[in-house]
Motif scaffolding. Structure first.
Motif, PDB file in Angstrom:
ATOM      1  N   ILE A  42      42.281  31.186  47.078  1.00  0.00           N
ATOM      2  CA  ILE A  42      42.506  32.630  47.032  1.00  0.00           C
ATOM      3  C   ILE A  42      43.479  32.966  45.916  1.00  0.00           C
ATOM      4  O   ILE A  42      43.264  33.911  45.151  1.00  0.00           O
ATOM      5  CB  ILE A  42      43.008  33.142  48.397  1.00  0.00           C
ATOM      6  CG1 ILE A  42      41.889  33.064  49.421  1.00  0.00           C
ATOM      7  CG2 ILE A  42      43.522  34.572  48.286  1.00  0.00           C
ATOM      8  CD1 ILE A  42      42.321  33.373  50.837  1.00  0.00           C
ATOM      9  N   PHE A  43      44.570  32.170  45.788  1.00  0.00           N
ATOM     10  CA  PHE A  43      45.573  32.465  44.770  1.00  0.00           C
ATOM     11  C   PHE A  43      44.994  32.326  43.359  1.00  0.00           C
ATOM     12  O   PHE A  43      45.129  33.209  42.533  1.00  0.00           O
ATOM     13  CB  PHE A  43      46.795  31.541  44.953  1.00  0.00           C
ATOM     14  CG  PHE A  43      47.871  31.808  43.957  1.00  0.00           C
ATOM     15  CD1 PHE A  43      48.683  32.931  44.077  1.00  0.00           C
ATOM     16  CD2 PHE A  43      48.075  30.956  42.869  1.00  0.00           C
ATOM     17  CE1 PHE A  43      49.668  33.181  43.143  1.00  0.00           C
ATOM     18  CE2 PHE A  43      49.057  31.208  41.947  1.00  0.00           C
ATOM     19  CZ  PHE A  43      49.866  32.323  42.082  1.00  0.00           C
ATOM     20  N   PHE A  44      44.370  31.185  43.083  1.00  0.00           N
ATOM     21  CA  PHE A  44      43.820  30.965  41.744  1.00  0.00           C
ATOM     22  C   PHE A  44      42.438  31.600  41.577  1.00  0.00           C
ATOM     23  O   PHE A  44      42.068  32.021  40.492  1.00  0.00           O
ATOM     24  CB  PHE A  44      43.740  29.463  41.433  1.00  0.00           C
ATOM     25  CG  PHE A  44      45.080  28.842  41.235  1.00  0.00           C
ATOM     26  CD1 PHE A  44      45.844  29.153  40.119  1.00  0.00           C
ATOM     27  CD2 PHE A  44      45.598  27.948  42.162  1.00  0.00           C
ATOM     28  CE1 PHE A  44      47.087  28.578  39.941  1.00  0.00           C
ATOM     29  CE2 PHE A  44      46.838  27.374  41.981  1.00  0.00           C
ATOM     30  CZ  PHE A  44      47.592  27.682  40.869  1.00  0.00           C
ATOM     31  N   VAL A  48      40.330  34.420  38.737  1.00  0.00           N
ATOM     32  CA  VAL A  48      39.025  34.079  38.163  1.00  0.00           C
ATOM     33  C   VAL A  48      37.978  35.072  38.650  1.00  0.00           C
ATOM     34  O   VAL A  48      37.175  35.592  37.871  1.00  0.00           O
ATOM     35  CB  VAL A  48      38.633  32.632  38.537  1.00  0.00           C
ATOM     36  CG1 VAL A  48      37.203  32.335  38.130  1.00  0.00           C
ATOM     37  CG2 VAL A  48      39.583  31.641  37.898  1.00  0.00           C
ATOM     38  N   LEU A  49      38.003  35.330  39.964  1.00  0.00           N
ATOM     39  CA  LEU A  49      37.051  36.284  40.526  1.00  0.00           C
ATOM     40  C   LEU A  49      37.280  37.676  39.953  1.00  0.00           C
ATOM     41  O   LEU A  49      36.336  38.381  39.607  1.00  0.00           O
ATOM     42  CB  LEU A  49      37.178  36.304  42.058  1.00  0.00           C
ATOM     43  CG  LEU A  49      36.170  37.167  42.802  1.00  0.00           C
ATOM     44  CD1 LEU A  49      34.758  36.669  42.532  1.00  0.00           C
ATOM     45  CD2 LEU A  49      36.463  37.163  44.287  1.00  0.00           C
ATOM     46  N   SER A  50      38.556  38.044  39.809  1.00  0.00           N
ATOM     47  CA  SER A  50      38.889  39.341  39.221  1.00  0.00           C
ATOM     48  C   SER A  50      38.408  39.403  37.778  1.00  0.00           C
ATOM     49  O   SER A  50      37.834  40.406  37.349  1.00  0.00           O
ATOM     50  CB  SER A  50      40.394  39.563  39.301  1.00  0.00           C
ATOM     51  OG  SER A  50      40.744  40.750  38.642  1.00  0.00           O
ATOM     52  N   ASP A  51      38.625  38.312  37.006  1.00  0.00           N
ATOM     53  CA  ASP A  51      38.145  38.268  35.619  1.00  0.00           C
ATOM     54  C   ASP A  51      36.625  38.356  35.560  1.00  0.00           C
ATOM     55  O   ASP A  51      36.060  39.070  34.725  1.00  0.00           O
ATOM     56  CB  ASP A  51      38.615  36.983  34.929  1.00  0.00           C
ATOM     57  CG  ASP A  51      40.108  37.005  34.623  1.00  0.00           C
ATOM     58  OD1 ASP A  51      40.695  38.113  34.656  1.00  0.00           O
ATOM     59  OD2 ASP A  51      40.662  35.926  34.335  1.00  0.00           O
ATOM     60  N   LEU A  52      35.966  37.612  36.446  1.00  0.00           N
ATOM     61  CA  LEU A  52      34.503  37.661  36.481  1.00  0.00           C
ATOM     62  C   LEU A  52      34.011  39.067  36.807  1.00  0.00           C
ATOM     63  O   LEU A  52      33.081  39.584  36.166  1.00  0.00           O
ATOM     64  CB  LEU A  52      33.953  36.667  37.508  1.00  0.00           C
ATOM     65  CG  LEU A  52      34.016  35.191  37.130  1.00  0.00           C
ATOM     66  CD1 LEU A  52      33.571  34.323  38.305  1.00  0.00           C
ATOM     67  CD2 LEU A  52      33.137  34.919  35.927  1.00  0.00           C
ATOM     68  N   ASP A  54      35.741  41.864  36.387  1.00  0.00           N
ATOM     69  CA  ASP A  54      36.081  42.754  35.267  1.00  0.00           C
ATOM     70  C   ASP A  54      35.092  42.587  34.111  1.00  0.00           C
ATOM     71  O   ASP A  54      34.658  43.572  33.502  1.00  0.00           O
ATOM     72  CB  ASP A  54      37.505  42.476  34.774  1.00  0.00           C
ATOM     73  CG  ASP A  54      38.567  43.042  35.709  1.00  0.00           C
ATOM     74  OD1 ASP A  54      38.213  43.915  36.536  1.00  0.00           O
ATOM     75  OD2 ASP A  54      39.731  42.612  35.600  1.00  0.00           O
ATOM     76  N   ASN A  55      34.761  41.310  33.812  1.00  0.00           N
ATOM     77  CA  ASN A  55      33.775  41.065  32.748  1.00  0.00           C
ATOM     78  C   ASN A  55      32.432  41.693  33.097  1.00  0.00           C
ATOM     79  O   ASN A  55      31.779  42.312  32.255  1.00  0.00           O
ATOM     80  CB  ASN A  55      33.603  39.564  32.504  1.00  0.00           C
ATOM     81  CG  ASN A  55      34.783  38.970  31.772  1.00  0.00           C
ATOM     82  OD1 ASN A  55      35.555  39.684  31.140  1.00  0.00           O
ATOM     83  ND2 ASN A  55      34.933  37.657  31.864  1.00  0.00           N
ATOM     84  N   ARG A  56      32.044  41.502  34.336  1.00  0.00           N
ATOM     85  CA  ARG A  56      30.765  42.078  34.780  1.00  0.00           C
ATOM     86  C   ARG A  56      30.822  43.601  34.698  1.00  0.00           C
ATOM     87  O   ARG A  56      29.872  44.250  34.240  1.00  0.00           O
ATOM     88  CB  ARG A  56      30.467  41.619  36.213  1.00  0.00           C
ATOM     89  CG  ARG A  56      29.207  42.168  36.787  1.00  0.00           C
ATOM     90  CD  ARG A  56      28.005  41.564  36.107  1.00  0.00           C
ATOM     91  NE  ARG A  56      26.794  42.098  36.714  1.00  0.00           N
ATOM     92  CZ  ARG A  56      25.683  42.309  36.076  1.00  0.00           C
ATOM     93  NH1 ARG A  56      25.608  42.011  34.804  1.00  0.00           N
ATOM     94  NH2 ARG A  56      24.645  42.782  36.693  1.00  0.00           N
ATOM     95  N   LYS A  57      31.959  44.176  35.114  1.00  0.00           N
ATOM     96  CA  LYS A  57      32.140  45.624  35.061  1.00  0.00           C
ATOM     97  C   LYS A  57      32.077  46.115  33.610  1.00  0.00           C
ATOM     98  O   LYS A  57      31.415  47.119  33.309  1.00  0.00           O
ATOM     99  CB  LYS A  57      33.487  45.998  35.690  1.00  0.00           C
ATOM    100  CG  LYS A  57      33.783  47.470  35.687  1.00  0.00           C
ATOM    101  CD  LYS A  57      35.151  47.735  36.312  1.00  0.00           C
ATOM    102  CE  LYS A  57      35.557  49.177  36.210  1.00  0.00           C
ATOM    103  NZ  LYS A  57      36.895  49.407  36.751  1.00  0.00           N
ATOM    104  N   GLN A  58      32.734  45.391  32.681  1.00  0.00           N
ATOM    105  CA  GLN A  58      32.721  45.772  31.270  1.00  0.00           C
ATOM    106  C   GLN A  58      31.306  45.681  30.688  1.00  0.00           C
ATOM    107  O   GLN A  58      30.881  46.551  29.936  1.00  0.00           O
ATOM    108  CB  GLN A  58      33.681  44.891  30.457  1.00  0.00           C
ATOM    109  CG  GLN A  58      35.136  45.212  30.671  1.00  0.00           C
ATOM    110  CD  GLN A  58      35.450  46.661  30.335  1.00  0.00           C
ATOM    111  OE1 GLN A  58      34.970  47.204  29.356  1.00  0.00           O
ATOM    112  NE2 GLN A  58      36.240  47.292  31.197  1.00  0.00           N
TER     113      GLN A  58
END
Length: 184
Positions: A42-44, A48-52, A54-58
């Motif tokens: 959950i911590f790490f 990564v999930l947030s980046d994924l 965000d990338n998907r959102k972008q």
């Protein structure tokens, strides 16, 4: 059935094979290890999930923007094409109307030109007829005059003597000279 209920109530290690149960031994099931692994994930994994995400959102937003730009460009091209079509339709209508009016104008010009040509031909024909009539009249007059002159000369020759004959000829020559001067 007794094995199944015993395994749920048993606080000991896993029941023997063939039975289903709930193991409550904290060290046998490793809940601490599982909670540590889940915590680390959950911590790490959150980053990564947030980046994924965000990338998907972008990518989705970029795709939407590109689609909107393409849509705007397509609408603009469609409007330009419609404007050109209206302009071409207007020009085609003008060419059609001008073509019909030009055809009518040429038709009227041709009819007028034909009437003028026919009128000129009629005038030439009438002038030719008048000229031929005048020529025929002149020829008839000339023959009548020659015949009358020959008769008169014949009559004079038979009735006149030489002296009178010479005076008459001189007078006639004088008259012919006068007539010639008048006609010239």
């Amino acid at each position: 059935m007794k094995n199944v209920t015993d395994s749920f109530l048993s606080l000991g290690p896993w029941p023997s094979a063939g039975s289903f149960g709930f193991n409550t031994d904290i060290f046998a099931t490793n809940p601490i290890n599982l909670s540590v692994v889940l915590g680390v994930l959950i911590f790490f994994g959150k980053g990564v999930l947030s980046d994924l995400l965000d990338n998907r959102k972008q990518r989705i937003l970029n795709t939407i923007r590109n689609s909107e730009e393409l849509r705007g460009g397509a609408i603009e091209q469609l409007e330009k094409a419609r404007a050109r079509l209206r302009k071409i339709e207007t020009e085609a209508e003008q060419f059609r109307v001008n073509g019909y009016s030009e055809i009518e104008r040429e038709k009227l010009n041709l009819i007028q030109s034909t009437y003028k040509t026919l009128e000129q031909l009629e005038n030439y024909k009438n002038e030719t007829i008048r000229f031929e009539q005048q020529r025929a009249l002149n020829q008839v007059r000339q023959r009548v005059f020659q015949q009358a002159l020959q008769r008169a000369l014949g009559t004079l020759n038979s009735c006149l003597n030489n002296e009178l004959h010479l005076r008459t000829i001189s007078a006639n020559i004088g008259m012919l000279g006068t007539m010639k001067e008048i006609t010239d």
